[in-house]
Every structure is written in structure tokens, then in C-alpha cells.
Scaffold this active site. Sequence first.
Site, PDB file in Angstrom:
ATOM      1  N   HIS A   1       0.836  -1.205   0.000  1.00  0.00           N
ATOM      2  CA  HIS A   1       0.000   0.000   0.000  1.00  0.00           C
ATOM      3  C   HIS A   1       0.875   1.262   0.000  1.00  0.00           C
ATOM      4  CE1 HIS A   1      -3.307  -2.487   2.210  1.00  0.00           C
ATOM      5  NE2 HIS A   1      -3.742  -2.251   0.989  1.00  0.00           N
TER       6      HIS A   1
ATOM      7  N   LYS B   1     -15.395  -7.630   3.270  1.00  0.00           N
ATOM      8  CA  LYS B   1     -14.290  -8.165   4.070  1.00  0.00           C
ATOM      9  C   LYS B   1     -14.707  -8.266   5.530  1.00  0.00           C
ATOM     10  CE  LYS B   1     -10.590  -7.129   0.984  1.00  0.00           C
ATOM     11  NZ  LYS B   1      -9.312  -6.471   0.715  1.00  0.00           N
TER      12      LYS B   1
ATOM     13  N   ARG C   1      -2.072  -6.053  -8.534  1.00  0.00           N
ATOM     14  CA  ARG C   1      -1.041  -7.076  -8.322  1.00  0.00           C
ATOM     15  C   ARG C   1      -1.178  -8.237  -9.286  1.00  0.00           C
ATOM     16  NH1 ARG C   1      -3.025  -7.600  -2.314  1.00  0.00           N
ATOM     17  NH2 ARG C   1      -4.878  -7.099  -3.533  1.00  0.00           N
TER      18      ARG C   1
ATOM     19  N   SER D   1      -3.186  -7.439   2.982  1.00  0.00           N
ATOM     20  CA  SER D   1      -3.591  -7.283   4.385  1.00  0.00           C
ATOM     21  C   SER D   1      -4.130  -8.592   4.931  1.00  0.00           C
ATOM     22  CB  SER D   1      -4.660  -6.195   4.506  1.00  0.00           C
ATOM     23  OG  SER D   1      -4.163  -4.960   4.092  1.00  0.00           O
TER      24      SER D   1
END
Length: 161
Positions: free
Chosen positions: A18, A42, A96, A133
Site C-alpha cells: 500500500h 471483508k 497485483r 492485508s
Amino acid sequence: MSRLAVVPGSFDPVTLGHLDVIERAARLFDDVHVLVVHNPEKPGGLLSADERVAVIEQAVADAGLPGSITVTQYSSGLLADYCTQVGATALVKGIRSHTDLVYETPMAIVNEHLAGVETVFVLPRPEHAQVSSTLVRQVISLGGDVGPYVPAAVLAAVASR
Ligand code: COD
């Protein structure tokens, strides 16, 4: 005209990946808002929204990132509405993998429709490309060392519990 970009995320917790995205945004735009946003997809997290903001502020200061960076949170509506409220030119997101692109593409199209805001995708440095994360939360929950993946401010926040 000064150009403002928003870097949104759950940031639970912020990782070195990040921070890399935030640094790239700060080099491309005059002002950057790092925005902690609740992602209903999430599960409940490691840090509260207030803690995430404080940790990111500390990490940005420790890293000496360039430019004008503000860290804040938003929970009252569409990301597009926040962009309109603050006059943002762009959203900056990290990609990514193919999976990230599939997830982000419809949101980019909707945000352009709703707020006329462009989404700028940046590629991470290879050393950060596998960091997430979710991975960090899993390693912490099992007692492992996440030092290689997160800024020191995250380690301090976790240790203080
Ligand atoms: N390297 C590079 N980029 C990374 C890395 C890494 N190692 N890790 C994460 N990133 C990128 C992610 O791809 C993402 O772009 C960003 O960093 C934030 O990641 P997370 O995991 O902290 O946050 P997410 O994926 O949970 O995103 C939360 C958002 C709220 C930003 C997202 O769900 C969103 O944009 N929601 C839109 C809400 C809305 O208004 N919806 C209505 C229509 S779109």
C-alpha cells in the site's frame, strides 16, 4: 490547476505494498487523500478505522513520502461521492494480478460514470506484489513475524494490544 488523487482501501492493516502505491500517487499528483473505507465484503478487522488512519499517518511520516498527503476515513456513501465532494481528479489503485484487475475494472467504470473520476492503476514493485492485508492478518493471528510486510507503525499498533 492543482490535481488531487484519492487512494482508497481497507488498509487493515496498511502494508508496504500500500505504501508503495501511496508513494507513486504522491509523485503523480499535487495532493493525495489516503482514504480508509469500510469494505462490506471483508470480515471484521484487526484495527479500527481510527487506528488505521493513525497508523497510516505514522507510516507516511516515517517513510518521508514526498508531496501533500492527507489521511482520512469515509463511511457515509459512495466513493464517487467523496471524490465529487473533494474535487478529486483520479482514484489510484494497485494492481497485483489478473484477479485485482477483474475486481477493479467494473468499479473504475462505475466511478467514471458517477463522478467523472478516472482510475489510475499502478503496478507494485515485485518485492511487494504478493503482500496483502489478509495475509498479514493471518500471520499475526498465528503468532508469526510480519516485519517484512508492514511498516513499523503497524508492528507498534499490534504490540500495544
Ligand atoms: N501492492 C500493490 N497494490 C496493493 C497491494 C500490494 N501489495 N495490496 C493491496 N493493493 C491495492 C489493492 O489492489 C487496492 O487497489 C488497494 O491497494 C486497497 O487494497 P485493500 O485490500 O486495502 O482494500 P480493498 O481491496 O478492500 O478496497 C476497498 C475499497 C473500498 C477501496 C473498494 O472496495 C472500493 O473501491 N469500493 C467502492 C465502494 C463504492 O463506492 N462502490 C459503489 C460502486 S463502485
